[in-house]
Design an enzyme around this catalytic site. Structure first.
Site, PDB file in Angstrom:
ATOM      1  N   ARG A   1      -1.406  14.859  -5.318  1.00 30.47           N
ATOM      2  CA  ARG A   1      -1.020  16.280  -5.376  1.00 30.47           C
ATOM      3  C   ARG A   1      -0.891  16.911  -3.993  1.00 30.47           C
ATOM      4  NH1 ARG A   1      -4.517  17.432  -9.982  1.00 30.47           N
ATOM      5  NH2 ARG A   1      -6.041  18.039  -8.432  1.00 30.47           N
TER       6      ARG A   1
ATOM      7  N   TYR B   1      13.172  39.749  -4.460  1.00 31.29           N
ATOM      8  CA  TYR B   1      13.732  38.839  -5.467  1.00 31.29           C
ATOM      9  C   TYR B   1      13.101  39.173  -6.828  1.00 31.29           C
ATOM     10  CZ  TYR B   1      14.295  34.171  -7.627  1.00 31.29           C
ATOM     11  OH  TYR B   1      14.567  33.131  -8.455  1.00 31.29           O
TER      12      TYR B   1
ATOM     13  N   ASP C   1       9.312  36.614   2.825  1.00 27.82           N
ATOM     14  CA  ASP C   1      10.270  35.700   2.203  1.00 27.82           C
ATOM     15  C   ASP C   1      11.496  35.679   3.123  1.00 27.82           C
ATOM     16  OD1 ASP C   1      12.338  34.496   0.782  1.00 27.82           O
ATOM     17  OD2 ASP C   1      11.685  35.264  -1.158  1.00 27.82           O
TER      18      ASP C   1
ATOM     19  N   LYS D   1      17.524  26.556  -1.355  1.00 24.36           N
ATOM     20  CA  LYS D   1      18.785  27.187  -0.915  1.00 24.36           C
ATOM     21  C   LYS D   1      19.320  26.449   0.317  1.00 24.36           C
ATOM     22  CE  LYS D   1      17.496  30.167  -4.023  1.00 24.36           C
ATOM     23  NZ  LYS D   1      17.964  30.050  -5.375  1.00 24.36           N
TER      24      LYS D   1
HETATM   25  C1  LIG Z   1      15.078  35.382  -1.863  1.00 25.42           C
HETATM   26  C2  LIG Z   1      14.630  34.302  -2.797  1.00 25.42           C
HETATM   27  N1  LIG Z   1      13.400  33.835  -2.688  1.00 25.42           N
HETATM   28  C3  LIG Z   1      12.940  32.869  -3.506  1.00 25.42           C
HETATM   29  C4  LIG Z   1      13.730  32.350  -4.496  1.00 25.42           C
HETATM   30  C5  LIG Z   1      13.166  31.334  -5.456  1.00 25.42           C
HETATM   31  O1  LIG Z   1      13.532  30.035  -5.145  1.00 25.42           O
HETATM   32  P1  LIG Z   1      13.501  28.890  -6.263  1.00 25.42           P
HETATM   33  O2  LIG Z   1      14.755  29.023  -7.027  1.00 25.42           O
HETATM   34  O3  LIG Z   1      13.399  27.637  -5.450  1.00 25.42           O
HETATM   35  O4  LIG Z   1      12.297  29.113  -7.096  1.00 25.42           O
HETATM   36  C6  LIG Z   1      15.033  32.793  -4.643  1.00 25.42           C
HETATM   37  C7  LIG Z   1      15.922  32.209  -5.695  1.00 25.42           C
HETATM   38  O5  LIG Z   1      17.004  32.658  -5.938  1.00 25.42           O
HETATM   39  C8  LIG Z   1      15.494  33.812  -3.782  1.00 25.42           C
HETATM   40  O6  LIG Z   1      16.734  34.324  -3.920  1.00 25.42           O
END
Ligand SMILES: Cc1ncc(COP(=O)(O)O)c(C=O)c1O
Length: 407
Positions: A55, A108, A178, A203
């Protein structure tokens, strides 16, 4: 070393041992030890890049974590099963009854949903703040974290990281960010003051739209509680996913440069279209966040949002359905262009669709921007019921790519 060089030469320790340029993919659930002393040492330690049990990762995971820490200009990194898992691990590690967490409005959507369905019901106070709020007036003795996403998802407002971090640090409060949109290529969250940086590597970092992964970076001290939370909760990234992400990471800088040039060209073209009321993209000098973007970012990524002039639901549907190079899907950061109707969280409660602005989020992929503009021209014409026109699309890729992205 410049980041472009680092991306190529980082994470090759285990590759060198295997006489290969690419690190071996090591899968295991069980980690075994040479001696009882080594076993005891591993069980007691907070593990960032050493073996303990499947893990906490294998040498493949540790290669990616070391690479990410280096690229993000910090000490350590934690890989998680998705970007959302990285966000929730950071929030959960700072939550608790009576704790107060400040969260930038416009985060988000699922970040907000986690706050509302998990944190608030278990007595963590969550307070959202706007990009122009005076953060020092909002910090309390019980504040355990400031969480910022810049630019905001969908509406793209910019948050002033150095000002937020200075105010939070004065009160001994950590700032998590983020930073998925900027990536470490365009946005150095730690140098701007962020203690913890979160990337949905799903992404741009992976860039090939074939996996989900989160990466959290920071100093060993800033990440200690998050690492403990991940160990307690089983938040874990598979070695296969880490290996693919390492492969994607090698080309991150070149891809980002191309995403930026194409996105700016397409955004500028859209701005000149009568059917487009507004383009939300901080790299445009008309955007209200442009000054902050210039001071904190060294480039702009592929996603941005537009507001179409008011139109009927049928016309809106025609626009979306008419696009052929933009696939209809909710992600971004991959090689392919995407489109999705955007409904920011704070507008979801509006009573009728007629009140909802016609917002559309695009991700500009690695196709020719000329072809993308042709596709958009045709879809914009479909709003009026016209079938086909390419009027106004830039004349060829060379012209499009000549745009000065620094301006
Ligand atoms: C700004 C942002 N942070 C985090 C995430 C989450 O990523 P994941 O799809 O890998 O969970 C996204 C997904 O669209 C996002 O747009």
């Amino acid at each position: 070393m410049d980041t472009e060089t680092l991306l190529i030469h980082t994470a090759r320790q285990t590759a060198a041992a295997a006489h290969s340029v690419s690190p071996p993919l090591v899968r295991t659930s069980t980690t075994v030890f040479d001696s009882f002393d080594a076993y005891k040492q591993a069980q007691g330690a907070l593990v960032f890049d050493g073996p303990r049990y499947g893990r906490s990762g294998t040498s493949t995971t540790f290669e990616l974590q070391r690479a990410m820490a280096q690229i993000a200009n910090t000490e350590a990194s934690i890989a998680t099963s998705s970007g959302l898992a990285a966000i929730t691990a950071v929030l959960a590690a700072h939550a608790g009854p009576g704790n107060h967490i400040l969260v930038s409005a416009g985060v988000y959507g699922p970040t907000r949903v986690f706050c509302e369905t998990e944190l608030i019901p278990s007595d963590t106070e969550v307070e959202y703040f706007d990009h122009d709020a005076d953060i020092s007036a909002l910090l309390r003795d019980t504040t355990s974290l400031v969480f910022v996403e810049t630019p905001a998802s969908l509406t793209m407002e910019m948050w002033d990281m150095p000002t937020i971090c200075a105010a939070a640090h004065e009160r001994g409060v950590r700032v998590a960010c983020d930073a998925t949109w900027g990536t470490p290529i365009f946005f150095d969250a730690h140098t701007l003051g962020g203690d913890i940086s979160i990337h949905a590597a799903t992404k741009f970092i992976n860039g090939h739209s074939d996996l989900l992964l989160g990466l959290i970076t920071g100093t060993l001290d800033a990440l200690a509680g998050v690492r403990e939370y991940c160990d307690r909760s089983g938040t874990h990234a598979a070695p296969d996913t880490c290996w693919l992400t390492l492969r994607g990471l090698r080309t991150l800088a070149v891809r980002m440069e191309r995403h930026q040039r194409s996105a700016l060209a397409v955004a500028q073209w859209l701005q000149s279209q009568p059917a487009v009321q507004r383009v939300f993209y901080p790299a445009l000098d008309t955007d209200p966040g442009h000054k902050l973007w210039r001071s904190q970012f060294s480039g702009a990524a592929g996603p941005f949002t537009i507001e179409l002039a008011p139109c009927s639901e049928d016309a809106f549907t025609r626009f979306i359905d008419h696009l052929s190079l933009f696939s209809l899907g909710t992600s971004w950061g991959g090689f392919e262009s995407l489109v999705m109707p955007a409904v920011p969280h704070h507008l979801r409660a509006l009573a009728t669709p007629a009140d909802t602005p016609r917002l559309v989020r695009f991700h500009i992929g690695l196709e020719s921007p000329h072809d993308l503009c042709d596709d958009l021209a045709s879809a914009l014409a479909a709003i009026q019921g016209e079938e086909d026109t390419t009027a106004g699309a830039p004349q060829g890729e060379q012209a499009t790519l000549a745009v000065d992205t620094a301006s």
